[in-house]
Design a protein around this motif. Structure first.
Motif, PDB file in Angstrom:
ATOM      1  N   ALA A   4     -18.898 -13.673 -16.544  1.00 48.60           N
ATOM      2  CA  ALA A   4     -19.536 -13.030 -15.386  1.00 48.60           C
ATOM      3  C   ALA A   4     -18.750 -13.329 -14.117  1.00 48.60           C
ATOM      4  O   ALA A   4     -18.612 -12.460 -13.245  1.00 48.60           O
ATOM      5  N   ALA A   5     -18.231 -14.537 -13.999  1.00 49.92           N
ATOM      6  CA  ALA A   5     -17.464 -14.895 -12.806  1.00 49.92           C
ATOM      7  C   ALA A   5     -16.191 -14.053 -12.697  1.00 49.92           C
ATOM      8  O   ALA A   5     -15.806 -13.645 -11.591  1.00 49.92           O
ATOM      9  N   ARG A   6     -15.547 -13.781 -13.814  1.00 49.37           N
ATOM     10  CA  ARG A   6     -14.346 -12.931 -13.778  1.00 49.37           C
ATOM     11  C   ARG A   6     -14.693 -11.508 -13.363  1.00 49.37           C
ATOM     12  O   ARG A   6     -13.977 -10.892 -12.571  1.00 49.37           O
ATOM     13  N   LEU A   7     -15.782 -10.981 -13.903  1.00 51.67           N
ATOM     14  CA  LEU A   7     -16.207  -9.628 -13.545  1.00 51.67           C
ATOM     15  C   LEU A   7     -16.575  -9.542 -12.073  1.00 51.67           C
ATOM     16  O   LEU A   7     -16.146  -8.627 -11.364  1.00 51.67           O
ATOM     17  N   VAL A   8     -17.338 -10.501 -11.618  1.00 48.71           N
ATOM     18  CA  VAL A   8     -17.733 -10.518 -10.200  1.00 48.71           C
ATOM     19  C   VAL A   8     -16.507 -10.688  -9.316  1.00 48.71           C
ATOM     20  O   VAL A   8     -16.369 -10.013  -8.286  1.00 48.71           O
ATOM     21  N   GLY A   9     -15.595 -11.574  -9.706  1.00 45.53           N
ATOM     22  CA  GLY A   9     -14.368 -11.763  -8.935  1.00 45.53           C
ATOM     23  C   GLY A   9     -13.536 -10.497  -8.866  1.00 45.53           C
ATOM     24  O   GLY A   9     -12.986 -10.162  -7.812  1.00 45.53           O
ATOM     25  N   ALA A  10     -13.436  -9.793  -9.969  1.00 45.94           N
ATOM     26  CA  ALA A  10     -12.668  -8.548  -9.988  1.00 45.94           C
ATOM     27  C   ALA A  10     -13.279  -7.518  -9.047  1.00 45.94           C
ATOM     28  O   ALA A  10     -12.568  -6.878  -8.269  1.00 45.94           O
ATOM     29  N   VAL A  11     -14.589  -7.376  -9.094  1.00 44.14           N
ATOM     30  CA  VAL A  11     -15.262  -6.379  -8.248  1.00 44.14           C
ATOM     31  C   VAL A  11     -15.170  -6.761  -6.769  1.00 44.14           C
ATOM     32  O   VAL A  11     -14.854  -5.932  -5.909  1.00 44.14           O
ATOM     33  N   VAL A  12     -15.430  -8.040  -6.469  1.00 45.77           N
ATOM     34  CA  VAL A  12     -15.419  -8.485  -5.071  1.00 45.77           C
ATOM     35  C   VAL A  12     -14.022  -8.360  -4.474  1.00 45.77           C
ATOM     36  O   VAL A  12     -13.863  -7.844  -3.362  1.00 45.77           O
ATOM     37  N   PHE A  13     -13.013  -8.811  -5.197  1.00 48.24           N
ATOM     38  CA  PHE A  13     -11.667  -8.764  -4.632  1.00 48.24           C
ATOM     39  C   PHE A  13     -11.058  -7.366  -4.684  1.00 48.24           C
ATOM     40  O   PHE A  13     -10.118  -7.085  -3.946  1.00 48.24           O
ATOM     41  N   PHE A  14     -11.590  -6.481  -5.510  1.00 51.83           N
ATOM     42  CA  PHE A  14     -11.246  -5.064  -5.400  1.00 51.83           C
ATOM     43  C   PHE A  14     -11.682  -4.569  -4.026  1.00 51.83           C
ATOM     44  O   PHE A  14     -10.925  -3.895  -3.325  1.00 51.83           O
ATOM     45  N   GLY A  15     -12.895  -4.919  -3.640  1.00 51.92           N
ATOM     46  CA  GLY A  15     -13.405  -4.524  -2.323  1.00 51.92           C
ATOM     47  C   GLY A  15     -12.639  -5.158  -1.181  1.00 51.92           C
ATOM     48  O   GLY A  15     -12.372  -4.512  -0.163  1.00 51.92           O
ATOM     49  N   VAL A  16     -12.271  -6.424  -1.328  1.00 50.91           N
ATOM     50  CA  VAL A  16     -11.489  -7.095  -0.286  1.00 50.91           C
ATOM     51  C   VAL A  16     -10.132  -6.418  -0.131  1.00 50.91           C
ATOM     52  O   VAL A  16      -9.672  -6.161   0.990  1.00 50.91           O
ATOM     53  N   GLY A  17      -9.492  -6.105  -1.245  1.00 48.97           N
ATOM     54  CA  GLY A  17      -8.201  -5.412  -1.189  1.00 48.97           C
ATOM     55  C   GLY A  17      -8.314  -4.038  -0.561  1.00 48.97           C
ATOM     56  O   GLY A  17      -7.473  -3.630   0.238  1.00 48.97           O
ATOM     57  N   TRP A  18      -9.372  -3.322  -0.905  1.00 44.96           N
ATOM     58  CA  TRP A  18      -9.585  -1.991  -0.340  1.00 44.96           C
ATOM     59  C   TRP A  18      -9.789  -2.074   1.172  1.00 44.96           C
ATOM     60  O   TRP A  18      -9.193  -1.304   1.931  1.00 44.96           O
ATOM     61  N   ALA A  19     -10.627  -3.015   1.621  1.00 44.54           N
ATOM     62  CA  ALA A  19     -10.889  -3.167   3.056  1.00 44.54           C
ATOM     63  C   ALA A  19      -9.629  -3.576   3.811  1.00 44.54           C
ATOM     64  O   ALA A  19      -9.365  -3.069   4.913  1.00 44.54           O
ATOM     65  N   ALA A  20      -8.839  -4.462   3.235  1.00 41.05           N
ATOM     66  CA  ALA A  20      -7.596  -4.878   3.880  1.00 41.05           C
ATOM     67  C   ALA A  20      -6.601  -3.716   3.951  1.00 41.05           C
ATOM     68  O   ALA A  20      -5.920  -3.537   4.963  1.00 41.05           O
ATOM     69  N   ALA A  21      -6.537  -2.918   2.902  1.00 44.79           N
ATOM     70  CA  ALA A  21      -5.623  -1.766   2.901  1.00 44.79           C
ATOM     71  C   ALA A  21      -6.033  -0.742   3.958  1.00 44.79           C
ATOM     72  O   ALA A  21      -5.171  -0.131   4.591  1.00 44.79           O
ATOM     73  N   LEU A  22      -7.315  -0.557   4.150  1.00 44.51           N
ATOM     74  CA  LEU A  22      -7.768   0.368   5.192  1.00 44.51           C
ATOM     75  C   LEU A  22      -7.398  -0.142   6.583  1.00 44.51           C
ATOM     76  O   LEU A  22      -7.108   0.655   7.482  1.00 44.51           O
ATOM     77  N   GLN A  23      -7.389  -1.458   6.766  1.00 45.25           N
ATOM     78  CA  GLN A  23      -6.948  -2.018   8.044  1.00 45.25           C
ATOM     79  C   GLN A  23      -5.454  -1.798   8.261  1.00 45.25           C
ATOM     80  O   GLN A  23      -5.017  -1.556   9.378  1.00 45.25           O
ATOM     81  N   VAL A  24      -4.679  -1.880   7.193  1.00 50.31           N
ATOM     82  CA  VAL A  24      -3.238  -1.638   7.301  1.00 50.31           C
ATOM     83  C   VAL A  24      -2.970  -0.193   7.686  1.00 50.31           C
ATOM     84  O   VAL A  24      -2.066   0.098   8.469  1.00 50.31           O
ATOM     85  N   LEU A  25      -3.755   0.717   7.156  1.00 44.73           N
ATOM     86  CA  LEU A  25      -3.536   2.144   7.446  1.00 44.73           C
ATOM     87  C   LEU A  25      -3.717   2.472   8.917  1.00 44.73           C
ATOM     88  O   LEU A  25      -3.219   3.500   9.378  1.00 44.73           O
ATOM     89  N   THR A  26      -4.410   1.616   9.672  1.00 44.83           N
ATOM     90  CA  THR A  26      -4.552   1.865  11.110  1.00 44.83           C
ATOM     91  C   THR A  26      -3.245   1.629  11.856  1.00 44.83           C
ATOM     92  O   THR A  26      -3.071   2.139  12.957  1.00 44.83           O
ATOM     93  N   THR A  27      -2.304   0.872  11.262  1.00 47.39           N
ATOM     94  CA  THR A  27      -1.027   0.586  11.920  1.00 47.39           C
ATOM     95  C   THR A  27       0.113   1.471  11.435  1.00 47.39           C
ATOM     96  O   THR A  27       1.192   1.425  12.006  1.00 47.39           O
TER      97      THR A  27
END
Length: 146
Positions: A4-27
């Motif tokens: 469960a921890a691996r699944l939760v980690g995968a989902v959470v850090f997918f979201g973190v990566g997505w949010a960080a990538a959207l911040q990069v797109l502003t530059t």
């Protein structure tokens, strides 16, 4: 082994990566093609969340914070490497480099250039805060579903 921890980690850090990538797109300059950028960074986050944050969960809160930060920093480093190499390969296809050594040096220069570009946007804030929260969420999942 799936947990469960691996699944939760995968989902959470997918979201973190997505949010960080959207911040990069502003530059990114206007007109720069970045179609697969958020998806690529999010998939790196999914992979790192599964293999790093989820695999190391269950060792205490301080280790959870450290693992979350480690995962976020690895997302950033791998993203920088992937896109620096991608740009270098695109440039080498148009015969922009005279040899292999020049292409490798150019890839390192692109890595450094992209790193400094990431310091302009609030990318690192998203990655660091998301890493801490994501690490604690993985720890909670590891404790809840043993």
């Amino acid at each position: 082994m799936p947990t469960a921890a691996r699944l939760v980690g995968a989902v959470v850090f997918f979201g973190v990566g997505w949010a960080a990538a959207l911040q990069v797109l502003t530059t990114v300059p206007e007109g720069t093609p970045a179609t697969f950028f958020p998806v690529t960074i999010a998939m790196i986050g999914l992979w790192q969340g599964w293999s790093v944050a989820g695999a190391n969960a269950g060792r205490g809160r301080s280790m959870a914070v450290a693992n979350g930060l480690r995962t976020s920093i690895q997302i950033a480093a791998l993203g920088l490497i992937v896109f620096a190499l991608r740009t270098m390969f695109e440039r080498s296809m148009s015969l922009r480099y005279d040899g292999f050594g020049e292409a490798v040096v150019a890839a390192m220069d692109l890595f450094i250039e992209y790193f400094f570009q990431s310091l302009i946007a609030p990318v690192w804030g998203v990655l660091l805060v998301g890493g801490v929260i994501g690490g604690l969420i993985c720890e909670g999942a590891a404790r809840r579903w043993r």
